[in-house]
Structure formats: C-alpha cells, structure tokens
Design an enzyme around this catalytic site. Structure first.
Site, PDB file in Angstrom:
ATOM      1  N   GLN A  59       0.836  -1.203   0.000  1.00  8.85           N
ATOM      2  CA  GLN A  59       0.000   0.000   0.000  1.00  8.85           C
ATOM      3  C   GLN A  59       0.866   1.246   0.000  1.00  8.85           C
ATOM      4  O   GLN A  59       0.631   2.188  -0.757  1.00  8.85           O
ATOM      5  CB  GLN A  59      -0.919   0.079   1.232  1.00  8.85           C
ATOM      6  CG  GLN A  59      -2.149  -0.785   1.151  1.00  8.85           C
ATOM      7  CD  GLN A  59      -2.871  -0.615  -0.153  1.00  8.85           C
ATOM      8  OE1 GLN A  59      -3.299   0.473  -0.481  1.00  8.85           O
ATOM      9  NE2 GLN A  59      -2.984  -1.686  -0.908  1.00  8.85           N
ATOM     10  N   HIS A  69       2.172   3.012  -3.141  1.00  7.10           N
ATOM     11  CA  HIS A  69       1.269   3.675  -4.073  1.00  7.10           C
ATOM     12  C   HIS A  69       1.460   5.180  -4.075  1.00  7.10           C
ATOM     13  O   HIS A  69       1.399   5.837  -5.116  1.00  7.10           O
ATOM     14  CB  HIS A  69      -0.196   3.395  -3.699  1.00  7.10           C
ATOM     15  CG  HIS A  69      -0.758   2.184  -4.363  1.00  7.10           C
ATOM     16  ND1 HIS A  69      -0.889   2.081  -5.710  1.00  7.10           N
ATOM     17  CD2 HIS A  69      -1.235   1.018  -3.847  1.00  7.10           C
ATOM     18  CE1 HIS A  69      -1.427   0.901  -6.015  1.00  7.10           C
ATOM     19  NE2 HIS A  69      -1.630   0.233  -4.909  1.00  7.10           N
ATOM     20  N   GLU A  93     -10.139   0.316   3.694  1.00  7.44           N
ATOM     21  CA  GLU A  93     -10.385  -0.052   2.293  1.00  7.44           C
ATOM     22  C   GLU A  93     -10.013  -1.529   2.091  1.00  7.44           C
ATOM     23  O   GLU A  93     -10.792  -2.307   1.564  1.00  7.44           O
ATOM     24  CB  GLU A  93      -9.532   0.864   1.404  1.00  7.44           C
ATOM     25  CG  GLU A  93      -9.688   0.630  -0.074  1.00  7.44           C
ATOM     26  CD  GLU A  93      -8.650   1.380  -0.884  1.00  7.44           C
ATOM     27  OE1 GLU A  93      -7.665   1.898  -0.295  1.00  7.44           O
ATOM     28  OE2 GLU A  93      -8.800   1.442  -2.122  1.00  7.44           O
ATOM     29  N   HIS A  94      -8.779  -1.879   2.483  1.00  3.56           N
ATOM     30  CA  HIS A  94      -8.301  -3.267   2.397  1.00  3.56           C
ATOM     31  C   HIS A  94      -8.044  -3.790   3.800  1.00  3.56           C
ATOM     32  O   HIS A  94      -7.416  -3.104   4.602  1.00  3.56           O
ATOM     33  CB  HIS A  94      -6.970  -3.348   1.643  1.00  3.56           C
ATOM     34  CG  HIS A  94      -6.994  -2.749   0.283  1.00  3.56           C
ATOM     35  ND1 HIS A  94      -6.549  -1.467   0.022  1.00  3.56           N
ATOM     36  CD2 HIS A  94      -7.398  -3.250  -0.908  1.00  3.56           C
ATOM     37  CE1 HIS A  94      -6.681  -1.215  -1.269  1.00  3.56           C
ATOM     38  NE2 HIS A  94      -7.201  -2.269  -1.866  1.00  3.56           N
ATOM     39  N   ASP A 111      -5.562  -6.832  -5.974  1.00  2.00           N
ATOM     40  CA  ASP A 111      -5.349  -5.704  -6.891  1.00  2.00           C
ATOM     41  C   ASP A 111      -5.408  -6.155  -8.340  1.00  2.00           C
ATOM     42  O   ASP A 111      -5.736  -5.366  -9.222  1.00  2.00           O
ATOM     43  CB  ASP A 111      -3.971  -5.072  -6.642  1.00  2.00           C
ATOM     44  CG  ASP A 111      -3.993  -4.131  -5.457  1.00  2.00           C
ATOM     45  OD1 ASP A 111      -5.103  -3.729  -5.069  1.00  2.00           O
ATOM     46  OD2 ASP A 111      -2.917  -3.816  -4.932  1.00  2.00           O
ATOM     47  N   HIS A 170     -54.236  13.508  -5.608  1.00  2.00           N
ATOM     48  CA  HIS A 170     -53.792  12.145  -5.313  1.00  2.00           C
ATOM     49  C   HIS A 170     -54.981  11.292  -4.876  1.00  2.00           C
ATOM     50  O   HIS A 170     -55.194  10.187  -5.366  1.00  2.00           O
ATOM     51  CB  HIS A 170     -52.756  12.145  -4.178  1.00  2.00           C
ATOM     52  CG  HIS A 170     -51.382  12.580  -4.587  1.00  2.00           C
ATOM     53  ND1 HIS A 170     -51.092  13.861  -4.992  1.00  2.00           N
ATOM     54  CD2 HIS A 170     -50.206  11.902  -4.639  1.00  2.00           C
ATOM     55  CE1 HIS A 170     -49.796  13.944  -5.261  1.00  2.00           C
ATOM     56  NE2 HIS A 170     -49.230  12.773  -5.062  1.00  2.00           N
TER      57      HIS A 170
END
Lengths: 434, 434
Positions: free
Chosen positions: B260, B263, B328-329, B362, B421
């Site tokens: 990670q 990145h 996230e992961h 990934d 209505h």
C-alpha cells in the site's frame, strides 16, 4: 396552456428537445450560509443547535435535553390521530415493509477451480439519520419510505431530525416514526440538523448515512457532508409520464397528471398517446378538474408551464420517447402494459394498467416513492434497502491457488512498476516452492 | 518512524483518535479552472478538445477524427506487449469477469394477498464512460476493474478517454481495453474528457455514467457533472489494515504493508497484532525492505508519516478497532480468518489467511479493486455491476386490489392535503363500485 406536440410534425425533434431540456428549478445559492452553520455546529455542538433553533424555528428550548422528543411526547401527540389515519398508516407500513424485505440480497461464497474461495458479505450501516421537513412539506408517507428500508436493512440506530417551527409538529409524522421503528427523534431542522447528524453533538451521536428530503439549505448541507457520511440522492421536482391509449377514462388520466402537478409549480406532467382526440379530451378534463382543485394555483402553474401532451404514431415511438425522458414515475395505461414496460427501461417506477394510479405508489403499493428525478433514472434507482447496506468482498487463497494465479499477479505488478506488490506474492511463492 | 500504540496504555484512545482523524490529503482547489474547461467544451465541442489537448498534453491533432484511437492503432500498439503480460492480463480479465458475473441480481415479481402484482426489473445503463489516467498512474489493471463490470452489466456502449501526453500511451492499457470489450477509445484527458463524456461533442457521444480514477482536475470535473450523469465515488489515498497474530512471517506482512505504502506518500498502512514482539519484528522487516525497494522514497514517506503498529489485548479488540478504521483493504492473517471476518463488518475488501496478500486482490483474485477509502466503508461498497445497472420498480393493481388498498391511499392523501392524489384513487373506486 401546456405544449401539444405531434411526433409526425417536421419540427417535433426540436420541440421535444426543448421540452426535455427545460430548466424547471433555480436553486438559490445558500452554500456560504450553510458552510457557516455547519462550522458553527461542529464547533459549538448543542449550544449552536439551541441558538439556531431559536433563530430559524422561533423555538426556545431550555436545555440540550429538550432537543429530543421523548417517547412520552410521542405517546401524547399521537393520541390525536384518527383511527382511520392510524389504520391507513399501518397498512402502508406493512406493505412497504413486505416489499422491501424482498430486496435484501444474499451473501455469496464459492470456491473456484484454482482453489480460491471468493464471495462477499452484506452488512448494514450502523447508524442512519433521516431528515424530515417541517411545516407544509411534512409528509408522514415520506417517513415510512425512508425509515422502513433502513430498519429492514438492519440499521441498529435510526435517528430522525424534524424542525418544529413555533413548536408545531405533525402528529402523523410522529406516528409514522413510531410505526417504522425510529429510535430517536430530535426537534432540529435545516442545515444545523444535517451538521449534527454528520458530526455529532453532545446530545446527537453522529450517523454514517443521511437520507430524506429537504429545502435548499438541507440539500446544500447534504452535499457538504457527503464523504464524511453517505447521503441519498438530492431530489429535484417531481415528474410523471403517462402513456395511454384511447381506451382510458380521460378524467382518470387527468387526475393522475394533476397528482404530480399539485406537488409543486416546478413539477412536470406529460401525457403520451397514440390518439390525438384522446389527448385533447385529457387536456379538457385537466382544465375542468383545475376549476375546483384545492391546490389549483400550484397544479395549474405546473401544468401551464411544464405540462405536455405528445401524440405519437405508435407505442414503440412512445417507448423511445419515454426512454429519452427517463421519467421518475411512468404510468402505462395500455392494453399490454407488461410488454410495453419491457421497452421503457429508463424509469424510476412503473405503474401498470388503468387501475394503478401513481398515487397508489406514493402511499401504499409497497415500492418506494423516493425515486430518481431529472432524467437520472438513466443511471440511478429509487431508495431501497441497498442504500442502507454495503458489501465487503472476500477472498482466500490456498497455497495451491496462490501457486496457480500468483505468478500472473506478480507479472502485472511488475508491468505497473509496483515492486512491493510483486514481492508480497513472490516471497510466499518462494517459501511454498522451497 | 510510524506510530507504535498499545491499547492497554492510558492515552491509547486519544492517540488512536488522532491516527483516525489524520488528514492525509490536501486537494488543490481547481474548481474554477475546471468550471471554465467544462463551459468551453460544452460551448465549442471538438474544437475545445483539440485546443486543450494541445495545451495540456502537448499533442497536435490534425482534426476531430484524430481524437479517436482506431482499432488499427490498437492492433499496432499491442504487438509490443510480451506474451507473459498478455497471458497475465487475460487471466485477470477472465477471473474478474467470472466474479462479477456472480453479482448480477435477479428481477423479481410476485402477487400478494390483495391481488397486487409487485416487483422490479434491472436494466443496464445505456452508455458509460471510463476515465483512464495517462503517464505514471496509468494502470491496465484499473481498466479491467472498471470496464469488465460495465460489460458484465450489459452496458451497450463503453467509451474510454485516456490522455496521451506527448503522444505516449501504455500499450498494456490498450490491450486491457481490447480484452475488456471497450467500444471506443479517445485520446483526451483531464476535465475536458469528463466534460466531453457528460455533455458530448461532435465526435464523442454523451454517456450516462462516468467511472474511473483521475487527478484533482478529473475529480473536480466529476463532481461538477454529477447529476447530469452518474459518477462513481471520488477515491482518496489507498489504505490497508493488516490484523496478524504471531504465527506469521514478519517479512510477508511487511511487504503487504509496503504494497500500500508504495502507491502514494498519502497512503496508509496499519498493523494490528496481539503480540508486541511480532509487531516490532514487522517494523524491523519493513525498514529492511525499505533499504532496497524501488519506490522506497514514496513507501518510506507513507510509512513514516501515516504508518502505525497497534498492539491489542485480543482479537475482539482488533475487530472493534478495525470497524472504527473501516479500512479499504483488510488482511486477516490469523488462525480463524472466517470467524474474525464476521466481526470486521466495515471494510471494503477482506483478504483471508496468510496466503492471500492484498496484491492478489489488486490484480487477479476476481473481486474489484476499486474500493471505498477514507472510512467510507462504513456506508459504501466497492465498484460492482450494481454501478452500471438500475432498478425500475413495478406495480399493477387489479380492481380487487384497488378496492382493498385504495381507500387507505385516499385517507393518507387527504392527511397530506394532496387532493388530486386522493381523487385519482377515488374516481376509479367510484366507477368500480357503481
């Protein structure tokens, strides 16, 4: 007078495009005011809520504890609800609950040829907040439509905020909260309510997701807190498209068109028919009903400014135009509504046949009445249990699975120059192959 | 040095909250520039695209036709891809396709006790646009992860825009488009590409939904066109949480954390373990790997500024902290990952057991790698076929069904002062009871 278009005419495409692109709403720019309100609530919590409630709702609350509407207050208020209204609300709640229970998706898990176990698991949002408008736009049906999907989804804590201008609150709204299983109710409105739900105060714990309709301030606040929490769509003015052949009662269709038009001067009601005479008859029936309708000022303005009757050659053409309009509500009053509904794929909700007026869907049918407006049915859906759950994907490799597919991952990692990605796979493969 | 926290210490809660709220990203404010670019593309179409492409990508295109990358150009470019890369990409595509095919939900229809037929039908978005970044952040895996769910969903027209700075393009990106079934590819990037996809130009027809990652300009443009078209989430920097007991290889866990961290300097890698000694061993292993890692400058900054090792008393505490982080992961390197995964409910994707490094997900596992960041796994899910389909609810009343539930709808309409209505139901009931 609404526009009257005929698809066979030479300038139809131009007129239809003009109709499609008509701007029906000018949102006032309240973003700066809203930013200040949110900052104030984040900074001062309950103190800001009390002050803003005094300012905007003309309501003096003695202390933070008074922000909450207690179960006893709800008990008292709902005594005034008539038996007929209570029974109607409960029937609506039961039907909405039954429909939404069908929506719950299943978890899934499988093992593939490589030996990898894959799947996903759904889980509910832990806490949700529901904004309920006060005053005129305070609709108990809207409480049911937002709260019940949340509870069906399994949301543990559901908090409602509702402004009580001058201390007034609609007992039916409180009953709808009770019937839906709402856990907490706070007498706060506007951007300050959204800020409290998103960031929390001493009295109101923060939530993970906020839904529900509101005015321009509420909409701007929802946009601002999006990301910190989830939000539902920001709805525009309501719309209906009725596709009807000549075998319909013009008065019924007129009432269906008016039941959108009476919501809001910016609402839009369109009739598409393959029979010009029928189209004219409906227009006449609308005018007749407008003479006596309680909300004739609103409905009349909407019909005059945004209403339309479109005459087409056949129902295939009607379906094609419907897909370009992508209506929020679509009524199919034709001989074979099932067949036509398979062609009208861009629509929030479809009401089939002459005995299914759209009003049924607003209250009691079962499906949700929170639906995509402004042509967004091309890419989005109405509110559902899906708005209150989220998916976690799962994967588990065995040593064999890693041997089988790991080398490809390492190759792709190398292509993308992400060395650690590749090494995390290769280090394991080396150990396995040792 | 990353922070090293121990849950048993007195100031843990404060330190953990600080970690949770660390601001990892400053988005530059490019909104005004982006507004101008969008207006320009709306006003001048292809002419604006050609001019902006010259300006930002230093690429002179002779005419509008040159905006499109032809099938022949793709054929030529992908010849340079190695056999190993092609095979890896195809295996990844096959696995992603198989996983996402499982996600397609079913239409449903039933008739209830009142005689009402209810249900819904799913349909695909007609046209989707996929933004693919150029240059360094141009990842073929990201093309697969966005394009394949769209095609599995049944999107008829899938258009890719990808900037080609100085005319450069990654052949693997083109191969990924080919393998995924992308229909059109345009050499346009930035806010101008998003504007073209949303509003259309002479050459690029408008789409209904736009997905895909991009820089600050692309993100701001997506926010601006949202409503006109659907968009996917705006992703923040990537994150991983690894929960590992002492029965793991510290080097493997270190590589997972670094995959990670490499990145982006704003990425975040956190280890939670119930064994302090193991936590230290992982930190040592990270430092060792950082000595030689190609992207050590980036990974080192991320680990130093946002990395963390948290020692907990037991795995229940680990699960509770994981749910507050909502990663996230999430890697579960523990004896019984299945059991622990049922407690860690707020996570985008879970990787179970020591043979499932996150890098598998990934590229090649099958589940999507576009996942909710910045704690939004509390209320949202990763990309899936659901992002490319939408639900139309269906209802059809019989005369009996209307007799049975119509009166309650009329009661509720009256409560809400929506007369038309009510009348739309009552007019039909009157005729039926005549």
């Amino acid at each position: 007078m609404p526009v009257f278009l005929t698809s066979a005419e030479a300038d139809f495409e131009q007129s239809f495009t003009t109709l499609l692109n008509a701007k029906r709403e000018d949102s006032p720019d309240v973003d700066a005011v809203v930013a200040d309100i949110i900052a104030d609530v984040r900074g001062r919590g309950d103190a800001a809520l009390l002050e803003l409630t005094q300012k905007f709702d003309r309501l003096d609350l003695p202390d933070s504890a008074a922000l909450r509407i207690t179960a006893e207050e709800v008990d008292d208020a709902i005594k005034s609800v008539s038996e007929a209204e209570r029974a109607a609300l409960e029937l609506a709640a039961d039907r909405i609950r039954a429909y939404h229970a069908e929506q719950m998706p299943e978890n899934k898990s499988w093992t593939d040829a490589s030996g990898a176990t894959l799947g996903w698991r759904w889980s509910a949002v832990s806490a949700a907040g529901l904004y309920v408008p006060g005053g005129l736009a305070s609709y108990p049906s809207s409480v049911l439509m937002n709260a019940i999907p949340a509870k069906v989804a399994g949301v543990e804590r559901l908090a409602v905020t509702v402004p009580t201008p001058d201390g007034q609150i609609n007992p039916l709204v409180l009953l709808a909260c009770r019937v839906s299983g709402v856990d907490e109710i706070y007498r706060v409105g506007g951007a300050q309510a959204i800020a409290a739900l998103a960031y929390g105060t001493e009295t109101i714990a923060p939530v993970d997701k906020i839904t529900g309709p509101g005015n321009a301030f509420v909409a701007a606040a929802k946009r601002r807190v999006f990301g910190k929490v989830g939000i539902d769509m920001i709805a525009g003015p309501s719309e209906i498209l009725v596709i009807a052949d000549k075998d319909n009662n013009p008065d019924w269709i007129a009432l269906d068109l008016l039941s959108q038009a009476e919501h809001d001067e910016s609402a839009q009601s369109i009739l598409i028919t393959d029979d010009a005479e029928f189209g004219s008859a409906v227009a006449v029936a609308v005018d007749k009903r407008l003479e006596t309708l309680e909300r004739r000022a609103i409905a009349g303005a909407s019909w005059r400014d945004f209403g339309a009757v479109i005459v087409v050659r056949d129902m295939d053409e009607a379906a094609a135009l419907s897909n370009r309009i992508a209506p929020e509500h679509l009524e199919l009053c034709v001989t074979d509504p099932e067949a036509l509904s398979k062609k009208t794929i861009h629509a929030g909700a479809i009401f089939m046949g002459q005995y299914t007026p759209e009003a049924i869907g607003d209250y009691i049918g079962g499906p949700n009445h929170v639906l995509p407006t402004a042509r967004s049915a091309r890419f989005s859906s109405g509110l559902s249990v899906m708005d209150f759950i989220k998916r976690t994907t799962l994967s588990q490799m065995t040593p064999d699975a890693l041997r089988s597919i790991g080398p490809a991952a390492a190759t792709l990692a190398e292509s993308e120059s992400l060395e650690a990605h590749g090494l995390s796979v290769l280090a394991r493969l080396e150990a396995l192959n040792r």
